[in-house]
Scaffold this active site. Structure first.
Site, PDB file in Angstrom:
ATOM      1  N   GLY A  16       0.714  -1.167   0.035  1.00 42.42           N
ATOM      2  CA  GLY A  16       0.050   0.011  -0.087  1.00 42.42           C
ATOM      3  C   GLY A  16       0.808   1.446   0.104  1.00 42.42           C
ATOM      4  N   SER A  17       2.285   1.348  -0.575  1.00 37.41           N
ATOM      5  CA  SER A  17       2.761   2.448  -0.501  1.00 37.41           C
ATOM      6  C   SER A  17       2.432   3.641  -1.424  1.00 37.41           C
ATOM      7  CB  SER A  17       4.329   2.305  -0.359  1.00 37.41           C
ATOM      8  OG  SER A  17       4.673   1.746  -1.589  1.00 37.41           O
ATOM      9  N   MET A  94      -2.706  -7.431  -7.894  1.00 36.95           N
ATOM     10  CA  MET A  94      -2.132  -8.546  -8.373  1.00 36.95           C
ATOM     11  C   MET A  94      -2.889  -9.379  -9.128  1.00 36.95           C
ATOM     12  SD  MET A  94       0.824  -7.969  -7.601  1.00 36.95           S
ATOM     13  CE  MET A  94       1.661  -9.276  -7.823  1.00 36.95           C
ATOM     14  N   LEU A  96      -5.091  -9.668 -13.056  1.00 36.78           N
ATOM     15  CA  LEU A  96      -5.438  -8.948 -14.405  1.00 36.78           C
ATOM     16  C   LEU A  96      -7.059  -8.753 -14.421  1.00 36.78           C
ATOM     17  CD1 LEU A  96      -3.703 -10.943 -17.167  1.00 36.78           C
ATOM     18  CD2 LEU A  96      -3.217  -8.645 -16.511  1.00 36.78           C
ATOM     19  N   ASN A 111      -2.373   1.925 -14.303  1.00 37.64           N
ATOM     20  CA  ASN A 111      -1.645   1.103 -13.384  1.00 37.64           C
ATOM     21  C   ASN A 111      -0.103   1.734 -13.208  1.00 37.64           C
ATOM     22  OD1 ASN A 111      -0.947  -1.337 -12.192  1.00 37.64           O
ATOM     23  ND2 ASN A 111       0.319  -2.018 -13.999  1.00 37.64           N
ATOM     24  N   HIS A 113       3.884   0.432 -12.842  1.00 35.26           N
ATOM     25  CA  HIS A 113       4.598  -0.754 -13.135  1.00 35.26           C
ATOM     26  C   HIS A 113       6.000  -0.494 -12.969  1.00 35.26           C
ATOM     27  CE1 HIS A 113       5.779  -4.629 -14.477  1.00 35.26           C
ATOM     28  NE2 HIS A 113       6.748  -4.161 -15.144  1.00 35.26           N
TER      29      HIS A 113
HETATM   30  C1  GRF Z   1       4.844  -1.273  -6.818  1.00 32.44           C
HETATM   31  O1  GRF Z   1       6.374  -1.505  -7.116  1.00 32.44           O
HETATM   32  C2  GRF Z   1       4.209  -1.277  -8.114  1.00 32.44           C
HETATM   33  O2  GRF Z   1       4.782  -0.669  -9.135  1.00 32.44           O
HETATM   34  C3  GRF Z   1       3.734  -2.793  -8.515  1.00 32.44           C
HETATM   35  O3  GRF Z   1       3.548  -3.322  -7.238  1.00 32.44           O
HETATM   36  C4  GRF Z   1       4.035  -2.475  -6.044  1.00 32.44           C
HETATM   37  C5  GRF Z   1       3.349  -2.081  -5.226  1.00 32.44           C
HETATM   38  O4  GRF Z   1       3.741  -1.642  -4.186  1.00 32.44           O
HETATM   39  N1  GRF Z   1       2.728  -2.584  -9.335  1.00 32.44           N
HETATM   40  P1  GRF Z   1       2.644  -0.967  -2.936  1.00 32.44           P
HETATM   41  O5  GRF Z   1       1.635  -1.769  -2.490  1.00 32.44           O
HETATM   42  O6  GRF Z   1       2.235   0.403  -3.577  1.00 32.44           O
HETATM   43  O7  GRF Z   1       3.724  -0.705  -1.864  1.00 32.44           O
END
Ligand code: GRF
Length: 205
Positions: A16-17, A94, A96, A111, A113
């Site tokens: 959740g960061s 996580m 699709l 999204n 990535h």
């Molecule tokens: C991040 O690295 C994002 O790019 C990827 O999953 C990770 C999620 O991290 N899709 P957080 O849950 O937002 O901390």
């Protein structure tokens, strides 16, 4: 006069960061949006706790409780619609999303990535980049289509890959950029400055 704000929903599965970075930027008045709901597909996601601590509406919709992927996607879209969401931001979600979902939010699902797409889509992007031997990597915010990390690119940020990097140190350097880039893109979208021309995304100044 109170300026209008874009109602957004954030989909999460874990830490959740990025959700926190978006929420903090909104709270700081940097992004004209409001978070209507944070939804996780996993009940144990730390992101749910963090969202609730901020006073946000946060809940889990568990895929196991639906008979099919299509039924789950539809339930998710329905829940977001019910909360009045107009932009869906995936932040470490996580799964699709299928057409059933995407058709409900045309051009309004994004999204982030942790690689410079189209390089290194899918899981463990930072490890993929390191093992390939690239000298720079970074992060990408893109519109979501039915493929895996294949939608039109809105913005990217670049970081160097250092000789002594591990997947963890590279991921941390990229994550710091993610936290800057994702709120900025949501700001552009909320300001109506983003235009899709075929696969190209134009951000008006
Ligand atoms: C991040 O690295 C994002 O790019 C990827 O999953 C990770 C999620 O991290 N899709 P957080 O849950 O937002 O901390």
């Amino acid at each position: 006069m109170v300026a209008s704000t874009l109602p957004i929903g954030i989909l999460v599965s874990g830490r959740g960061s990025n959700m926190e970075a978006i929420a903090a930027a909104i709270e700081a008045g940097e992004v004209p949006a409001r978070i209507q709901a944070v939804i996780s597909d996993r009940p144990e996601a730390r992101a749910l706790e963090l969202a609730r601590e901020r006073g946000l509406k946060a809940f889990c919709l568990a895929p196991g409780e639906y008979p099919s992927r299509q039924a789950y996607d539809l339930a998710l879209a329905t829940a977001l619609k019910k909360e009045g969401v107009e932009l869906v931001a995936l932040a470490g979600f996580m799964r699709l999303l299928g057409r059933e979902f995407l058709e409900q939010f045309p051009g309004a699902v994004i999204n982030i990535h942790p690689a410079l797409l189209p390089a290194f889509p899918g899981l463990n992007a930072q490890r993929q980049a390191l093992e390939y031997g690239v000298k720079v990597s970074g992060c990408t915010v893109h519109f979501v289509d039915a493929g895996m990390d294949t939608g039109p690119i809105i913005a990217q940020a670049v970081v160097p890959v250092r000789n002594d990097d591990t997947p963890e140190t590279l991921a941390a350097r990229i994550l710091a950029e993610e936290h800057r880039l994702y709120p900025r893109v949501i700001k552009w979208l909320a300001e109506g400055r983003v235009e899709l021309r075929g696969r190209r995304v134009i951000v008006r100044s």
